[in-house]
Motif scaffolding. Structure first.
Motif, PDB file in Angstrom:
ATOM      1  N   LEU A  95     -12.153  51.593  -4.516  1.00 63.83           N
ATOM      2  CA  LEU A  95     -13.184  52.324  -5.251  1.00 63.83           C
ATOM      3  C   LEU A  95     -14.555  51.704  -5.010  1.00 63.83           C
ATOM      4  O   LEU A  95     -14.675  50.504  -4.779  1.00 63.83           O
ATOM      5  CB  LEU A  95     -12.876  52.299  -6.754  1.00 63.83           C
ATOM      6  CG  LEU A  95     -11.501  52.801  -7.185  1.00 63.83           C
ATOM      7  CD1 LEU A  95     -11.329  52.630  -8.694  1.00 63.83           C
ATOM      8  CD2 LEU A  95     -11.306  54.255  -6.798  1.00 63.83           C
ATOM      9  N   THR A  96     -15.581  52.535  -5.104  1.00 64.83           N
ATOM     10  CA  THR A  96     -16.947  52.041  -5.021  1.00 64.83           C
ATOM     11  C   THR A  96     -17.840  52.927  -5.880  1.00 64.83           C
ATOM     12  O   THR A  96     -17.372  53.899  -6.479  1.00 64.83           O
ATOM     13  CB  THR A  96     -17.447  52.017  -3.558  1.00 64.83           C
ATOM     14  OG1 THR A  96     -18.699  51.310  -3.508  1.00 64.83           O
ATOM     15  CG2 THR A  96     -17.625  53.416  -2.999  1.00 64.83           C
ATOM     16  N   ILE A  97     -19.118  52.585  -5.960  1.00 66.63           N
ATOM     17  CA  ILE A  97     -20.077  53.333  -6.764  1.00 66.63           C
ATOM     18  C   ILE A  97     -20.945  54.189  -5.853  1.00 66.63           C
ATOM     19  O   ILE A  97     -21.498  53.690  -4.873  1.00 66.63           O
ATOM     20  CB  ILE A  97     -20.966  52.378  -7.593  1.00 66.63           C
ATOM     21  CG1 ILE A  97     -20.110  51.548  -8.551  1.00 66.63           C
ATOM     22  CG2 ILE A  97     -22.023  53.156  -8.369  1.00 66.63           C
ATOM     23  CD1 ILE A  97     -19.308  52.362  -9.539  1.00 66.63           C
ATOM     24  N   ALA A  98     -21.056  55.473  -6.176  1.00 67.87           N
ATOM     25  CA  ALA A  98     -21.891  56.395  -5.402  1.00 67.87           C
ATOM     26  C   ALA A  98     -23.262  56.489  -6.066  1.00 67.87           C
ATOM     27  O   ALA A  98     -23.382  57.050  -7.160  1.00 67.87           O
ATOM     28  CB  ALA A  98     -21.239  57.771  -5.335  1.00 67.87           C
TER      29      ALA A  98
ATOM     30  N   ASN B  66      -3.039  50.745  -9.400  1.00 66.52           N
ATOM     31  CA  ASN B  66      -3.507  51.217  -8.086  1.00 66.52           C
ATOM     32  C   ASN B  66      -5.018  51.453  -8.032  1.00 66.52           C
ATOM     33  O   ASN B  66      -5.492  52.268  -7.239  1.00 66.52           O
ATOM     34  CB  ASN B  66      -2.786  52.502  -7.670  1.00 66.52           C
ATOM     35  CG  ASN B  66      -1.312  52.264  -7.401  1.00 66.52           C
ATOM     36  OD1 ASN B  66      -0.916  51.178  -6.973  1.00 66.52           O
ATOM     37  ND2 ASN B  66      -0.491  53.266  -7.660  1.00 66.52           N
ATOM     38  N   ALA B  67      -5.762  50.739  -8.870  1.00 61.77           N
ATOM     39  CA  ALA B  67      -7.225  50.866  -8.865  1.00 61.77           C
ATOM     40  C   ALA B  67      -7.838  49.512  -8.542  1.00 61.77           C
ATOM     41  O   ALA B  67      -7.554  48.518  -9.217  1.00 61.77           O
ATOM     42  CB  ALA B  67      -7.730  51.374 -10.207  1.00 61.77           C
ATOM     43  N   GLN B  68      -8.679  49.481  -7.524  1.00 60.61           N
ATOM     44  CA  GLN B  68      -9.322  48.232  -7.122  1.00 60.61           C
ATOM     45  C   GLN B  68     -10.673  48.536  -6.491  1.00 60.61           C
ATOM     46  O   GLN B  68     -10.799  49.459  -5.680  1.00 60.61           O
ATOM     47  CB  GLN B  68      -8.429  47.488  -6.127  1.00 60.61           C
ATOM     48  CG  GLN B  68      -8.940  46.123  -5.723  1.00 60.61           C
ATOM     49  CD  GLN B  68      -7.931  45.372  -4.886  1.00 60.61           C
ATOM     50  OE1 GLN B  68      -6.747  45.355  -5.194  1.00 60.61           O
ATOM     51  NE2 GLN B  68      -8.396  44.749  -3.814  1.00 60.61           N
ATOM     52  N   TRP B  69     -11.692  47.772  -6.888  1.00 59.25           N
ATOM     53  CA  TRP B  69     -13.027  47.949  -6.323  1.00 59.25           C
ATOM     54  C   TRP B  69     -13.096  47.365  -4.919  1.00 59.25           C
ATOM     55  O   TRP B  69     -12.391  46.412  -4.598  1.00 59.25           O
ATOM     56  CB  TRP B  69     -14.081  47.277  -7.198  1.00 59.25           C
ATOM     57  CG  TRP B  69     -14.228  47.866  -8.559  1.00 59.25           C
ATOM     58  CD1 TRP B  69     -13.887  47.281  -9.752  1.00 59.25           C
ATOM     59  CD2 TRP B  69     -14.737  49.155  -8.886  1.00 59.25           C
ATOM     60  NE1 TRP B  69     -14.167  48.137 -10.793  1.00 59.25           N
ATOM     61  CE2 TRP B  69     -14.684  49.298 -10.285  1.00 59.25           C
ATOM     62  CE3 TRP B  69     -15.232  50.216  -8.125  1.00 59.25           C
ATOM     63  CZ2 TRP B  69     -15.115  50.444 -10.956  1.00 59.25           C
ATOM     64  CZ3 TRP B  69     -15.658  51.367  -8.774  1.00 59.25           C
ATOM     65  CH2 TRP B  69     -15.601  51.474 -10.171  1.00 59.25           C
TER      66      TRP B  69
ATOM     67  N   ILE C  90     -13.825  41.066 -15.600  1.00 61.27           N
ATOM     68  CA  ILE C  90     -14.387  41.890 -14.522  1.00 61.27           C
ATOM     69  C   ILE C  90     -14.986  41.042 -13.408  1.00 61.27           C
ATOM     70  O   ILE C  90     -15.833  41.508 -12.654  1.00 61.27           O
ATOM     71  CB  ILE C  90     -15.433  42.896 -15.056  1.00 61.27           C
ATOM     72  CG1 ILE C  90     -16.542  42.178 -15.837  1.00 61.27           C
ATOM     73  CG2 ILE C  90     -14.783  43.969 -15.897  1.00 61.27           C
ATOM     74  CD1 ILE C  90     -17.659  43.108 -16.287  1.00 61.27           C
ATOM     75  N   SER C  91     -14.549  39.797 -13.308  1.00 64.20           N
ATOM     76  CA  SER C  91     -15.063  38.934 -12.250  1.00 64.20           C
ATOM     77  C   SER C  91     -14.403  39.220 -10.906  1.00 64.20           C
ATOM     78  O   SER C  91     -14.940  38.880  -9.861  1.00 64.20           O
ATOM     79  CB  SER C  91     -14.854  37.463 -12.610  1.00 64.20           C
ATOM     80  OG  SER C  91     -13.464  37.172 -12.734  1.00 64.20           O
ATOM     81  N   GLY C  92     -13.244  39.860 -10.926  1.00 64.54           N
ATOM     82  CA  GLY C  92     -12.539  40.210  -9.696  1.00 64.54           C
ATOM     83  C   GLY C  92     -12.750  41.668  -9.337  1.00 64.54           C
ATOM     84  O   GLY C  92     -13.759  42.281  -9.715  1.00 64.54           O
ATOM     85  N   THR C  93     -11.795  42.238  -8.627  1.00 59.82           N
ATOM     86  CA  THR C  93     -11.948  43.616  -8.157  1.00 59.82           C
ATOM     87  C   THR C  93     -11.026  44.606  -8.872  1.00 59.82           C
ATOM     88  O   THR C  93     -11.085  45.792  -8.589  1.00 59.82           O
ATOM     89  CB  THR C  93     -11.669  43.698  -6.643  1.00 59.82           C
ATOM     90  OG1 THR C  93     -10.367  43.166  -6.366  1.00 59.82           O
ATOM     91  CG2 THR C  93     -12.718  42.919  -5.867  1.00 59.82           C
ATOM     92  N   ARG C  94     -10.198  44.132  -9.795  1.00 56.74           N
ATOM     93  CA  ARG C  94      -9.348  45.057 -10.532  1.00 56.74           C
ATOM     94  C   ARG C  94     -10.158  45.781 -11.607  1.00 56.74           C
ATOM     95  O   ARG C  94     -11.196  45.291 -12.053  1.00 56.74           O
ATOM     96  CB  ARG C  94      -8.156  44.326 -11.155  1.00 56.74           C
ATOM     97  CG  ARG C  94      -7.179  43.786 -10.115  1.00 56.74           C
ATOM     98  CD  ARG C  94      -5.913  43.265 -10.767  1.00 56.74           C
ATOM     99  NE  ARG C  94      -6.178  42.137 -11.646  1.00 56.74           N
ATOM    100  CZ  ARG C  94      -5.256  41.580 -12.432  1.00 56.74           C
ATOM    101  NH1 ARG C  94      -4.021  42.054 -12.449  1.00 56.74           N
ATOM    102  NH2 ARG C  94      -5.565  40.543 -13.195  1.00 56.74           N
ATOM    103  N   VAL C  95      -9.678  46.947 -12.038  1.00 57.73           N
ATOM    104  CA  VAL C  95     -10.391  47.771 -13.012  1.00 57.73           C
ATOM    105  C   VAL C  95      -9.754  47.582 -14.388  1.00 57.73           C
ATOM    106  O   VAL C  95      -8.612  47.994 -14.610  1.00 57.73           O
ATOM    107  CB  VAL C  95     -10.346  49.263 -12.621  1.00 57.73           C
ATOM    108  CG1 VAL C  95     -11.105  50.108 -13.640  1.00 57.73           C
ATOM    109  CG2 VAL C  95     -10.923  49.458 -11.223  1.00 57.73           C
TER     110      VAL C  95
END
Length: 201
Positions: free
Chosen positions: A34-37, A86-89, A67-72
């Motif tokens: 995932l990323t931010i648009a 199944n969500a990861q930044w 929220i220091s890692g990439t998990r949501v």
């Protein structure tokens, strides 16, 4: 090597073969990242000059461990946190928000975003802060982004602080909903911050 020792080695290898498919180093990667648009970003080819526009340094915000890692993260109860399956930044939320703020300040507030090294040669404001929330709230069915901003205006030493918050409804707590809704909430916060910074003199 005797026939018996060779046979024993073959038995050991044969016993290990079924285990090879069971061994996994680290968690399996999700189907996608995932990323931010960004909803506001600089136009391609647009020129900027700090001599004719206000300049600012945007620092990556401090974050709590959740929220220091990439998990949501998803707030399950007021005192417990889980993570969306199944969500990861693609990268940590602090970097995602810092980049989004830089793009929004450039496009919306007409500011020149400098690196800390560039700011030594050019007087600039500094935006820092703490990203308090960047995930889902299962109890409210919302994506939540909370950012406590700290602004030091150019040429001053005083610090101005303000909290920005955005909430976007979700119909399900899953990876698809998380990416879209948190992106919308983050853009709302970035817009509020850009308007606030632009109004400071």
């Amino acid at each position: 090597m005797t026939v018996r020792s060779f046979a024993n080695k073959l038995l050991v290898v044969a016993a290990l073969v079924p285990l090879a498919g069971c061994i996994r180093f680290g968690a399996a990667p999700p189907p996608s990242l995932l990323t931010i648009a960004p909803q506001a970003q600089p136009a391609p080819g647009a020129m900027q000059n700090s001599a004719g526009a206000r300049a600012i340094v945007v620092q990556a915000p401090a974050v709590p461990q959740s929220i220091s890692g990439t998990r949501v993260p998803v707030q399950v109860t007021p005192t417990s946190i889980a993570y969306v399956k199944n969500a990861q930044w693609a990268e940590p939320p602090a970097r995602l928000l810092a980049r989004l703020l830089a793009d929004t300040l450039t496009a919306r507030a007409n500011m020149v975003v400098l690196s800390p090294a560039q700011a030594f040669e050019d007087p600039s404001a500094t935006l820092s802060g703490e990203l308090r929330s960047f995930g889902l709230d299962a109890t409210q069915r919302q994506a939540v982004v909370i950012y406590d901003a700290s602004l030091v205006p150019a040429g001053r030493t005083n610090v101005e602080k303000r909290r920005f918050e955005a909430r976007v409804p979700v119909t399900a707590v899953d990876a698809d909903q998380a990416g879209v809704a948190i992106s919308q909430a983050a853009n709302q916060v970035a817009t509020q911050v850009a308007d606030w910074v632009a109004a400071q003199r």
